[in-house]
Design an enzyme around this catalytic site. Structure first.
Site, PDB file in Angstrom:
ATOM      1  CB  SER A 242      -0.836   0.102   1.347  1.00 41.86           C
ATOM      2  OG  SER A 242      -0.405  -0.096   2.577  1.00 41.86           O
ATOM      3  N   GLY A 271      -1.827  -4.398   1.144  1.00 38.54           N
ATOM      4  CA  GLY A 271      -1.444  -5.407   1.930  1.00 38.54           C
ATOM      5  C   GLY A 271      -0.925  -6.615   1.717  1.00 38.54           C
ATOM      6  CG  ASN A 301       1.120  -5.329   4.188  1.00 40.12           C
ATOM      7  OD1 ASN A 301       1.374  -4.200   5.142  1.00 40.12           O
ATOM      8  ND2 ASN A 301       0.710  -4.911   3.482  1.00 40.12           N
ATOM      9  CG  ASP A 392      -1.104   5.354   9.211  1.00 43.06           C
ATOM     10  OD1 ASP A 392      -0.327   5.864   8.161  1.00 43.06           O
ATOM     11  OD2 ASP A 392      -2.503   4.654   8.831  1.00 43.06           O
ATOM     12  CG  HIS A 395      -0.184   4.037   5.253  1.00 39.43           C
ATOM     13  ND1 HIS A 395      -1.373   2.983   6.586  1.00 39.43           N
ATOM     14  CD2 HIS A 395       0.111   2.341   4.549  1.00 39.43           C
ATOM     15  CE1 HIS A 395      -1.347   1.979   6.408  1.00 39.43           C
ATOM     16  NE2 HIS A 395      -1.050   1.524   4.281  1.00 39.43           N
TER      17      HIS A 395
END
Length: 418
Positions: A242, A271, A301, A392, A395
């Protein structure tokens, strides 16, 4: 706190009752709330200001002990066995099984996982999205998993505090009954081998991605074909998850200014883990072009989803490098260290990614594969992260993409020069 007897457990064989799950509570959880299934049914209450206002999670218990989990528009919905005395599952590891009857009533827009919580920072999970959807409308099905499906070398199963969780995502309705641990049993349902998961090509198995993941793959193949048919040479490719996909959103302006002149292609899928990128490469995402430079960052991930052994994640990265070099031997690969995540340096996932990054330089030869660690450019001097750069803590913001582009500038200029 009062505890409730599960009637169907009383009828199990004595060998199974040794686990004494009769006194365990059933917690029903949403992303933002939790309730105990203390009576026949319960709906998880919403907070005053919910982040997911249209989600709904409820559960009910039938007279025969069958538990039903209903969820809609939910990030995470769970039936979780908790509140009992931690149990010793070590004697069950050699030949033991986890068995239950599962009735998938609806999962067309949802996913499912089974979990075992073995202690602090120790949660083992089995994805069951594709297999679960195959069971829709077929009535109760008996499933038996080897207990080792939930175990990794080094795990301590001597005091398991959360022996089982049924987790749903998206929307669906699932029933479970006759949950039990058998000391000796016959597994009837396959599970991935954690030792080879990162290097075994497969599609991303998440309910929130299943509707767009394959279509995006097809769109990327079409994008590459369009460049080829127009006679445009693709000199630069980005591979990743992502964070790489974000070049099409938060990083769109920087991309247009810095990389569009090279007919660059961003092959990032939200993801994705190492095995999902490997699937995409083997299904042609690098074919039909001859880039000079391929920038790859993958693996965060693997950390976030399963806190995988760093050596196993690195094995997945190595497999992707081998696939790249097989399909694009002329390209120079810029292998990026995983970006920092988590607000502070002591964040568990940050520390885990640091262990992966420490192993990555060994994959680079300094010529066809070059290792770059851009993490320091994204951090404050004290190692913390700023929400201006990583809103966050994972990202990038537009400012973060500008930093990424600037950090690559000198290396890319030399490699992409005519």
């Amino acid at each position: 706190m009062k505890r409730f007897l599960l009637p169907w457990l009383a009828a199990l064989p004595l060998a199974t009752q040794a686990l004494d799950l009769q006194r365990w509570q059933i917690a029903v959880t949403d992303f933002e709330g939790e309730a105990l299934l203390a009576a026949d049914r319960v709906t998880v209450p919403k907070p005053a200001q919910p982040r997911v206002p249209n989600s709904h999670v409820a559960a009910r218990r039938a007279g025969d002990g069958t538990l039903t989990l209903q969820f809609s528009n939910s990030w995470i919905a769970q039936l979780r066995w908790q509140g009992g005395k931690p149990i010793n599952l070590t004697p069950y590891l050699a030949q033991g099984t986890v068995e239950f009857d599962l009735n998938v009533i609806d999962l067309a827009h949802g996913g499912m996982k089974f979990k075992l919580g073995c202690g602090k920072d120790c949660e083992r999970k089995l994805p069951f999205l594709f297999a679960g959807r195959e069971l829709i409308g077929k009535g109760p099905q008996h499933l038996s998993f080897a207990l080792k499906c939930f175990w990794r070398e080094g795990d301590d199963f001597s005091a398991v505090p959360t022996p089982f969780t049924l987790e749903g995502t998206g929307s669906g309705e699932v029933q479970i009954s006759r949950l039990r641990f058998n000391k000796t049993g016959k597994p009837t349902t396959a599970c991935p081998d954690y030792r080879t998961q990162s290097v075994t090509p497969q599609r991303l198995q998440e309910s929130w991605a299943v509707q767009w993941w394959l279509p995006r793959h097809a769109q990327k193949l079409a994008e590459i074909q369009a460049h080829r048919e127009a006679g445009r040479r693709v000199d630069l490719v980005f591979l990743g998850d992502s964070i790489t996909q974000g070049w099409e959103n938060e990083g769109k302006q920087v991309w247009a200014e810095r990389f569009a002149q090279h007919n660059a292609v961003a092959l990032g899928f939200g993801g994705d883990r190492t095995e999902n990128l490997l699937w995409r490469l083997q299904q042609g995402e690098l074919d039909g072009m001859a880039p000079k430079v391929i920038v790859m960052m993958i693996g965060t991930n693997n950390t976030g989803d399963r806190l995988e052994d760093p050596a196993l994640t690195v094995a997945g990265i190595r497999a992707n490098l081998a696939e790249i070099q097989k399909r694009q031997p002329q390209a120079t690969v810029l292998l990026l260290a995983l970006f920092p995540r988590g607000e502070k340096p002591d964040d568990l996932t940050r520390r885990h990614n640091a262990k992966i990054n420490a192993l990555l330089p060994a994959l680079a030869d300094g010529q066809k594969v070059r290792f770059l660690d851009l993490g320091p450019a994204l951090m404050n001097a004290d190692g913390t992260l700023s929400q201006d750069i990583l809103p966050d803590w994972l990202h990038l913001s537009p400012a973060g993409y500008a930093i990424w582009a600037r950090s690559l500038e000198s290396t890319l200029n030399s490699l992409l020069a005519p």
